[in-house]
Design an enzyme around this catalytic site. Structure first.
Site, PDB file in Angstrom:
ATOM      1  N   TRP A   1       0.155  -6.556  -2.824  1.00  0.00           N
ATOM      2  CA  TRP A   1       0.424  -5.972  -4.143  1.00  0.00           C
ATOM      3  C   TRP A   1       1.912  -5.958  -4.468  1.00  0.00           C
ATOM      4  O   TRP A   1       2.320  -6.140  -5.613  1.00  0.00           O
ATOM      5  CB  TRP A   1      -0.143  -4.551  -4.194  1.00  0.00           C
ATOM      6  CG  TRP A   1      -0.022  -3.889  -5.535  1.00  0.00           C
ATOM      7  CD1 TRP A   1      -0.884  -3.998  -6.587  1.00  0.00           C
ATOM      8  CD2 TRP A   1       1.029  -3.014  -5.973  1.00  0.00           C
ATOM      9  NE1 TRP A   1      -0.443  -3.254  -7.655  1.00  0.00           N
ATOM     10  CE2 TRP A   1       0.730  -2.633  -7.309  1.00  0.00           C
ATOM     11  CE3 TRP A   1       2.187  -2.513  -5.387  1.00  0.00           C
ATOM     12  CZ2 TRP A   1       1.545  -1.770  -8.054  1.00  0.00           C
ATOM     13  CZ3 TRP A   1       3.005  -1.669  -6.129  1.00  0.00           C
ATOM     14  CH2 TRP A   1       2.671  -1.306  -7.444  1.00  0.00           C
ATOM     15  N   HIS A   2       2.724  -5.748  -3.439  1.00  0.00           N
ATOM     16  CA  HIS A   2       4.157  -5.578  -3.695  1.00  0.00           C
ATOM     17  C   HIS A   2       4.876  -6.876  -4.002  1.00  0.00           C
ATOM     18  O   HIS A   2       5.931  -6.850  -4.629  1.00  0.00           O
ATOM     19  CB  HIS A   2       4.831  -4.883  -2.505  1.00  0.00           C
ATOM     20  CG  HIS A   2       4.749  -3.383  -2.568  1.00  0.00           C
ATOM     21  ND1 HIS A   2       3.678  -2.677  -2.086  1.00  0.00           N
ATOM     22  CD2 HIS A   2       5.604  -2.462  -3.080  1.00  0.00           C
ATOM     23  CE1 HIS A   2       3.884  -1.377  -2.293  1.00  0.00           C
ATOM     24  NE2 HIS A   2       5.042  -1.216  -2.896  1.00  0.00           N
ATOM     25  N   GLY A   3       4.353  -8.003  -3.546  1.00  0.00           N
ATOM     26  CA  GLY A   3       5.082  -9.244  -3.803  1.00  0.00           C
ATOM     27  C   GLY A   3       4.256 -10.451  -3.445  1.00  0.00           C
ATOM     28  O   GLY A   3       3.186 -10.335  -2.860  1.00  0.00           O
TER      29      GLY A   3
END
Lengths: 467, 311
Positions: free
Chosen positions: A321-323
């Site tokens: 989700w973060h990258g």
């Protein structure tokens, strides 16, 4: 337009707050929705097709929520899965579509002449996708009835205090505030959080960013060990104040509009374990993963093997989700290892010690942010070799005084930022905030100093021409 | 009743003191901002005005004209009409065209034309009377380059528009540039400026460069001046910044600067090929931010300066 821009603070926000406060309570959501669409229009910086994605996503999930609410139980789950897959696919396409395409066209088919594509992530898609999924899940479980009003649902999804970077508020917590009144005292209260958040971002985050810029400029292999450590610590603070500042501004703006927007941070750097840190950092995201992935998989109410499996999946998903580069997955797995060790009580001897637990937590978190920041995997071992130079030879081109040069004029802000990362300033603030003779002047000074910093960084069109 | 209303208003203001004081302060700021510049955005204007008063050595391009000026690369050898740093009036009939010269992005490393090159190359004291003037790239050269004996007057964010307003360098000299030039004698002065102002009209930058050189020549009449080309940026940086850090613009500026050279007292050295790929862009590996060299690659620059870069 962004929260930190002067047009937002002096034009957009006052106009919206005033109109929103003056209109009849029945029309407040329409005003907020209209304002949010205007905000998004300006915030996308020319990528107007992103507005289309947002509208389509809103319409789809609103409609699906109604269908799920009216369907028999045996159909609900299938519809929920359709919604989750559709929402996730939209997010994954934008996050990973270009990587997959480039891999297949260049690497797999050995087509070296194909132009690589790059897909930009539509503004807020990570957040509104999660809000959509959370909403469908809540409707499925029966925690909320589906929104009959498309205006209400759209307001929940796209409201401008949350669209860019959260918090990821649940529809269940949002719904009671759909009918609300706003008075002067709420606007006044909201101003405190708004100013504090804005100040944290301008005074700490933006100023500390200079240190990491210098480090990128020098090159990771050319850093002295001192500067390597100062760099990761400074980045840890920069990231915190940027996100925390934004989140506080969202809370403040919410109050000015009559909403209770959830807090996203609870002084995470005061934690004594990685598990505790992630209960205090980006709290709405952790809550989302808990409610929508961890618990549906069985949570902690299953076999030990499954518990660790569930944790693994959550942290893998957190990384994804973060990258969209591999370092984020490694980052997620790095955190998973320590959370799993803590859960197994292997780290109890550390966590139970009041001093060592803090050192351990800060050490691991700072290293984790280094992995988080370095998108090129090859840079990670290079940076580690500078942090821990006893495992390698220091290159002769390293300037051993680079940390003195880089930190010239920065020590004060660095030190004060460390202090403000603790809970002590907030505790002091809570004790004195009712003393208006003291707090009002302080807030005004903070506000105008932050405006000055923001204006200085945008007045010169080549601010990044700080070369 | 009136008193009761007064009391209610007073109580309302007291309970919402922050809101009302903020409104008053914004109103005051707008009034002051309008008084300073009625046509600009009042808050922006006020902040810029405060910044201008309190930080004269900061990068200040507020007076730069947005319209392209004429550029005449010739120096009038008899007059000193460019003694004021702000003057950019064109001089004489000029030579050369105002059109940007074609610059081959795949230039080879420049050949040295001076017959005494060997003597200069082997002179261990060559840099003892050299002054490097420049921005953050020159700061990097002072830290990571292998040039002994040289003096550096360099500061991050220096440009041809603010170089005379800076109070102190980051690399040693702690007085304004003109004062420093008045107090010290140099045999060679190397200049590398241009990246902080690259978004402005190219001719305007070149005119300011010429004014800088004129000023330096007045204060250092025996010194030769060496203009270093601005390094190119990476392909990604160039593509993402069409109006500023773009290699077309950098090459245009370099072409103008090259026209200022007379190969007697003013030289131009093209250092771009040292760092470029076959497309005329800085090699990705050499830089962390697309613009600056990483610490370890400054030796390529300093090695060149220690050999073929000597004039």
């Amino acid at each position: 337009m962004s929260f930190g821009s002067l047009d937002f603070l002096f034009i957009f926000l006052p106009v919206v707050v005033i109109i929103h406060a003056l209109v009849d309570d029945n029309y407040k959501n329409i005003i907020l929705l209209a304002a949010s669409i205007v905000f998004y229009f300006y915030a996308v910086d020319g990528h107007y097709v992103w507005l289309l994605y947002l509208i389509l996503s809103t319409a789809f999930n609103y409609w699906l929520g109604l269908i799920i609410g009216r369907s028999p139980d045996d159909v609900k789950k299938k519809l929920l899965w359709i919604g989750v897959i559709a929402d996730s696919l939209l997010l994954l396409i934008f996050k990973y579509g270009d990587t997959v395409y480039n891999f297949f066209s260049v690497k797999l088919f050995a087509n070296q002449n194909t132009e690589m594509i790059e897909l930009l992530l539509p503004l807020g898609i990570s957040y509104y996708t999660f809000k959509n999924i959370s909403y469908l899940h809540e409707v499925y479980k029966g925690d909320v009835s589906p929104s009959v009003s498309v205006v209400n649902y759209a307001t929940y999804l796209v409201m401008f205090p949350q669209i860019v970077s959260g918090p990821i508020q649940t529809y269940k917590s949002f719904r009671p505030m759909l009918r609300r009144s706003v008075d002067l005292s709420m606007i006044n209260e909201g101003l405190y959080e708004l100013i504090i958040g804005f100040s944290l971002k301008q005074i700490f985050s933006n100023r500390l960013a200079v240190i990491w810029s210098a480090i990128t400029r020098i090159g990771y292999d050319g850093l002295s060990t001192e500067l390597a450590w100062i760099g990761v610590i400074s980045f840890s603070l920069q990231l915190y104040f940027d996100f925390y500042g934004y989140s506080l501004m969202a809370v403040g703006i919410g109050k000015m509009l009559g909403y209770d927007i959830p807090q996203n941070f609870d002084h995470p750097y005061m934690s004594r374990s990685i598990s505790e840190f992630w209960r205090r950092w980006h709290m709405t995201l952790s809550e989302w993963f808990k409610e929508n992935i961890y618990f549906p998989l069985g949570g902690s109410r299953c076999s030990t093997v499954k518990i660790y499996r569930n944790l693994f999946i959550v942290w893998l998903a957190t990384g994804i989700w973060h990258g969209n580069t591999l370092n984020y997955i490694i980052w997620g797995m790095f955190l998973f290892i320590f959370i799993a060790l803590e859960r197994s009580h292997f780290m109890d001897f550390i966590i139970k010690n009041p001093v060592i637990s803090h050192i351990y937590t800060l050490f691991i978190i700072v290293i984790s942010w280094m992995i988080f920041k370095l998108e090129n995997l090859a840079d990670i071992p290079v940076y580690l070799s500078r942090l821990f130079p006893f495992f390698s030879v220091t290159p002769d081109y390293v300037d051993s005084t680079d940390w003195i040069t880089t930190m010239k004029g920065m020590w004060l802000i660095f030190g004060v930022a460390i202090l403000f990362a603790t809970s002590y300033p907030r505790r002091l603030y809570e004790k004195v905030k009712d003393k208006k003779w003291l707090m009002v002047p302080i807030m005004l000074v903070l506000f105008w100093y932050s405006v000055y910093l923001a204006a200085c960084s945008t007045n010169d069109p080549f601010m990044y021409g700080n070369y | 009743m009136k008193q009761r209303t007064k009391f209610r208003i007073k109580d309302l203001v007291k309970r919402n003191a922050l809101l009302f004081s903020l409104i008053l302060s914004i109103a005051a700021a707008c009034i002051i901002g309008c008084a300073v510049n009625p046509s600009g955005k009042p808050i922006d204007t006020l902040m810029r005005w405060i910044k201008g008063d309190s930080e004269p050595d900061d990068s200040d391009h507020n007076n730069v004209s947005e319209s392209e000026e004429e550029f005449d690369p010739s120096f009038d050898t008899t007059s000193s009409s460019d003694s004021e740093p702000e003057d950019t009036s064109p001089m004489g009939t000029g030579h050369g065209s105002d059109e940007p010269a074609e610059t081959d992005p795949a230039d080879t490393v420049p050949a040295v034309i001076d017959p005494d090159v060997d003597a200069r190359r082997n002179d261990p004291n060559y840099y003892n009377d050299v002054l490097f003037i420049g921005d953050s790239r020159t700061v990097g050269l002072s830290l990571y380059g292998n040039i002994s004996g040289a003096t550096y007057y360099a500061k991050t964010s220096m440009s041809v528009f603010n170089c005379f307003n800076i109070n102190s360098s980051e690399t040693g000299p702690n007085k304004p540039l003109l004062d420093y030039l008045k107090d010290h004698k140099f045999g060679k002065i190397y200049i590398l400026l241009g990246i902080n102002e690259i978004g402005y009209p190219i001719n305007n930058i070149a005119n300011k460069y010429k004014a800088l050189i004129t000023q330096i020549r007045e204060l250092q009449s025996d010194a030769i001046i060496v203009i270093q080309s601005n390094m190119n940026v990476t392909k990604t940086k160039s593509n993402n910044n069409p109006d500023t850090f773009n290699n077309n613009r950098i090459n245009q500026l370099n072409s103008k600067l090259e026209m200022l050279a007379n190969d007697e007292t003013i030289y131009y050295i093209n250092i771009c090929p040292l760092f470029n790929d076959e497309n005329g862009c800085m090699i990705d590996e050499y830089t962390g931010d697309g613009v600056h060299l990483k610490g370890k690659y400054y030796s390529i620059w300093s090695d060149y300066l220690n050999t073929d870069g000597r004039r």
